[in-house]
Design a protein around this motif. Structure first.
Motif, PDB file in Angstrom:
ATOM      1  N   SER A 139       0.847  -1.186   0.000  1.00  0.00           N
ATOM      2  CA  SER A 139       0.000   0.000   0.000  1.00  0.00           C
ATOM      3  C   SER A 139       0.884   1.239   0.000  1.00  0.00           C
ATOM      4  O   SER A 139       1.824   1.333   0.794  1.00  0.00           O
ATOM      5  CB  SER A 139      -0.892  -0.032   1.251  1.00  0.00           C
ATOM      6  N   LEU A 140       0.554   2.148  -0.867  1.00  0.00           N
ATOM      7  CA  LEU A 140       1.275   3.421  -0.926  1.00  0.00           C
ATOM      8  C   LEU A 140       0.476   4.433  -0.126  1.00  0.00           C
ATOM      9  O   LEU A 140      -0.693   4.672  -0.412  1.00  0.00           O
ATOM     10  CB  LEU A 140       1.415   3.878  -2.382  1.00  0.00           C
ATOM     11  N   ARG A 141       1.093   4.996   0.914  1.00  0.00           N
ATOM     12  CA  ARG A 141       0.408   5.987   1.748  1.00  0.00           C
ATOM     13  C   ARG A 141       1.000   7.358   1.477  1.00  0.00           C
ATOM     14  O   ARG A 141       2.208   7.532   1.452  1.00  0.00           O
ATOM     15  CB  ARG A 141       0.599   5.670   3.239  1.00  0.00           C
ATOM     16  N   VAL A 142       0.108   8.304   1.273  1.00  0.00           N
ATOM     17  CA  VAL A 142       0.534   9.684   1.046  1.00  0.00           C
ATOM     18  C   VAL A 142      -0.310  10.592   1.924  1.00  0.00           C
ATOM     19  O   VAL A 142      -1.530  10.477   1.966  1.00  0.00           O
ATOM     20  CB  VAL A 142       0.363  10.088  -0.441  1.00  0.00           C
ATOM     21  N   GLU A 143       0.360  11.455   2.637  1.00  0.00           N
ATOM     22  CA  GLU A 143      -0.312  12.482   3.436  1.00  0.00           C
ATOM     23  C   GLU A 143       0.572  13.715   3.379  1.00  0.00           C
ATOM     24  O   GLU A 143       1.697  13.656   2.886  1.00  0.00           O
ATOM     25  CB  GLU A 143      -0.526  12.010   4.872  1.00  0.00           C
ATOM     26  N   LYS A 144       0.080  14.810   3.876  1.00  0.00           N
ATOM     27  CA  LYS A 144       0.855  16.051   3.807  1.00  0.00           C
ATOM     28  C   LYS A 144       2.203  15.850   4.509  1.00  0.00           C
ATOM     29  O   LYS A 144       2.262  15.485   5.673  1.00  0.00           O
ATOM     30  CB  LYS A 144       0.086  17.196   4.456  1.00  0.00           C
ATOM     31  N   GLY A 145       3.259  16.071   3.754  1.00  0.00           N
ATOM     32  CA  GLY A 145       4.607  15.977   4.304  1.00  0.00           C
ATOM     33  C   GLY A 145       5.163  14.563   4.395  1.00  0.00           C
ATOM     34  O   GLY A 145       6.252  14.364   4.920  1.00  0.00           O
ATOM     35  N   TYR A 146       4.432  13.568   3.880  1.00  0.00           N
ATOM     36  CA  TYR A 146       4.917  12.196   3.998  1.00  0.00           C
ATOM     37  C   TYR A 146       4.403  11.346   2.846  1.00  0.00           C
ATOM     38  O   TYR A 146       3.276  11.481   2.394  1.00  0.00           O
ATOM     39  CB  TYR A 146       4.459  11.564   5.316  1.00  0.00           C
ATOM     40  N   GLY A 147       5.223  10.457   2.411  1.00  0.00           N
ATOM     41  CA  GLY A 147       4.838   9.413   1.464  1.00  0.00           C
ATOM     42  C   GLY A 147       5.571   8.161   1.865  1.00  0.00           C
ATOM     43  O   GLY A 147       6.757   8.206   2.197  1.00  0.00           O
ATOM     44  N   GLY A 148       4.885   7.059   1.909  1.00  0.00           N
ATOM     45  CA  GLY A 148       5.537   5.831   2.336  1.00  0.00           C
ATOM     46  C   GLY A 148       4.856   4.604   1.767  1.00  0.00           C
ATOM     47  O   GLY A 148       3.794   4.675   1.153  1.00  0.00           O
ATOM     48  N   VAL A 149       5.487   3.480   1.999  1.00  0.00           N
ATOM     49  CA  VAL A 149       5.021   2.195   1.502  1.00  0.00           C
ATOM     50  C   VAL A 149       4.777   1.283   2.698  1.00  0.00           C
ATOM     51  O   VAL A 149       5.627   1.166   3.577  1.00  0.00           O
ATOM     52  CB  VAL A 149       6.079   1.574   0.564  1.00  0.00           C
ATOM     53  N   ASP A 150       3.606   0.658   2.703  1.00  0.00           N
ATOM     54  CA  ASP A 150       3.284  -0.340   3.720  1.00  0.00           C
ATOM     55  C   ASP A 150       3.227  -1.702   3.064  1.00  0.00           C
ATOM     56  O   ASP A 150       2.646  -1.858   1.987  1.00  0.00           O
ATOM     57  CB  ASP A 150       1.927  -0.056   4.374  1.00  0.00           C
ATOM     58  N   LEU A 151       3.816  -2.684   3.718  1.00  0.00           N
ATOM     59  CA  LEU A 151       3.697  -4.073   3.292  1.00  0.00           C
ATOM     60  C   LEU A 151       2.720  -4.744   4.242  1.00  0.00           C
ATOM     61  O   LEU A 151       2.877  -4.657   5.471  1.00  0.00           O
ATOM     62  CB  LEU A 151       5.052  -4.774   3.337  1.00  0.00           C
ATOM     63  N   ILE A 152       1.721  -5.406   3.687  1.00  0.00           N
ATOM     64  CA  ILE A 152       0.686  -6.042   4.498  1.00  0.00           C
ATOM     65  C   ILE A 152       0.761  -7.546   4.241  1.00  0.00           C
ATOM     66  O   ILE A 152       0.659  -8.006   3.097  1.00  0.00           O
ATOM     67  CB  ILE A 152      -0.712  -5.485   4.137  1.00  0.00           C
ATOM     68  N   ASP A 153       0.972  -8.299   5.338  1.00  0.00           N
ATOM     69  CA  ASP A 153       1.113  -9.757   5.202  1.00  0.00           C
ATOM     70  C   ASP A 153      -0.245 -10.426   4.990  1.00  0.00           C
ATOM     71  O   ASP A 153      -1.281  -9.752   5.058  1.00  0.00           O
ATOM     72  CB  ASP A 153       1.877 -10.333   6.396  1.00  0.00           C
ATOM     73  N   PRO A 154      -0.260 -11.732   4.739  1.00  0.00           N
ATOM     74  CA  PRO A 154      -1.524 -12.427   4.469  1.00  0.00           C
ATOM     75  C   PRO A 154      -2.539 -12.364   5.614  1.00  0.00           C
ATOM     76  O   PRO A 154      -3.730 -12.590   5.400  1.00  0.00           O
ATOM     77  CB  PRO A 154      -1.085 -13.872   4.218  1.00  0.00           C
ATOM     78  N   HIS A 155      -2.110 -12.017   6.822  1.00  0.00           N
ATOM     79  CA  HIS A 155      -3.010 -11.923   7.971  1.00  0.00           C
ATOM     80  C   HIS A 155      -3.554 -10.507   8.157  1.00  0.00           C
ATOM     81  O   HIS A 155      -4.288 -10.253   9.122  1.00  0.00           O
ATOM     82  CB  HIS A 155      -2.289 -12.387   9.240  1.00  0.00           C
ATOM     83  N   GLY A 156      -3.158  -9.578   7.256  1.00  0.00           N
ATOM     84  CA  GLY A 156      -3.636  -8.204   7.338  1.00  0.00           C
ATOM     85  C   GLY A 156      -2.793  -7.313   8.241  1.00  0.00           C
ATOM     86  O   GLY A 156      -3.183  -6.182   8.532  1.00  0.00           O
ATOM     87  N   THR A 157      -1.646  -7.820   8.681  1.00  0.00           N
ATOM     88  CA  THR A 157      -0.760  -7.063   9.565  1.00  0.00           C
ATOM     89  C   THR A 157       0.248  -6.262   8.743  1.00  0.00           C
ATOM     90  O   THR A 157       0.871  -6.795   7.820  1.00  0.00           O
ATOM     91  CB  THR A 157       0.010  -8.024  10.507  1.00  0.00           C
ATOM     92  N   VAL A 158       0.415  -4.998   9.111  1.00  0.00           N
ATOM     93  CA  VAL A 158       1.415  -4.151   8.445  1.00  0.00           C
ATOM     94  C   VAL A 158       2.794  -4.555   8.960  1.00  0.00           C
ATOM     95  O   VAL A 158       3.024  -4.592  10.173  1.00  0.00           O
ATOM     96  CB  VAL A 158       1.150  -2.652   8.707  1.00  0.00           C
TER      97      VAL A 158
END
Length: 132
Positions: A87-106
């Motif tokens: 998941s690509l997350r973007v908010e004011k002043g930040y952009g990042g990448v989240d990896l989510i495992d098969p159990h839904g955990t970041v």
């Protein structure tokens, strides 16, 4: 004598001067002056082309991070193991990448110093290492 106007002045001076006998042939004088003018135009074209190359390189440098991110997303789409998500997350002043495992955990990848494209690549590599 790398100044074209000085070179042209000397050639014209020699063409006009009949005492030296170097350029008695009028056509030869015209040819020399024409070559000097051609060299000046070529130098101007080369300078312009070099400027275009610099401008093109600046554009490429600006677009490279976007192209790298696109490429890593394409790789992720083909290589990410089933049930894993990025998941690509973007908010004011930040952009990042989240990896989510098969159990839904970041999954915390600790990739704060990476570019977005590097983060996507790290996420894919991590997920593949857990599935392999």
């Amino acid at each position: 004598m790398n100044d074209y106007s000085e070179l042209k002045r000397l050639a014209e001076e020699q063409c006009i001067s009949s005492g030296l006998g170097m350029f008695e042939d009028h056509q030869l004088c015209e040819n020399i002056l024409s070559l000097i003018a051609d060299n000046k135009r070529l130098a101007a074209l080369l300078e312009c082309a070099q400027g275009d190359c610099r401008q093109a390189m600046q554009i490429i440098e600006r677009l490279t991070p976007e192209a790298e991110l696109y490429q890593q997303i394409q790789i992720a789409a083909g290589s990410l193991p089933s049930s894993w998500e990025i998941s690509l997350r973007v908010e004011k002043g930040y952009g990042g990448v989240d990896l989510i495992d098969p159990h839904g955990t970041v999954v915390d990848l600790d990739n704060v110093d990476e570019s977005l494209s590097e983060s996507v690549a790290s996420a894919v590599a991590f997920a593949m290492s857990k599935e392999g």
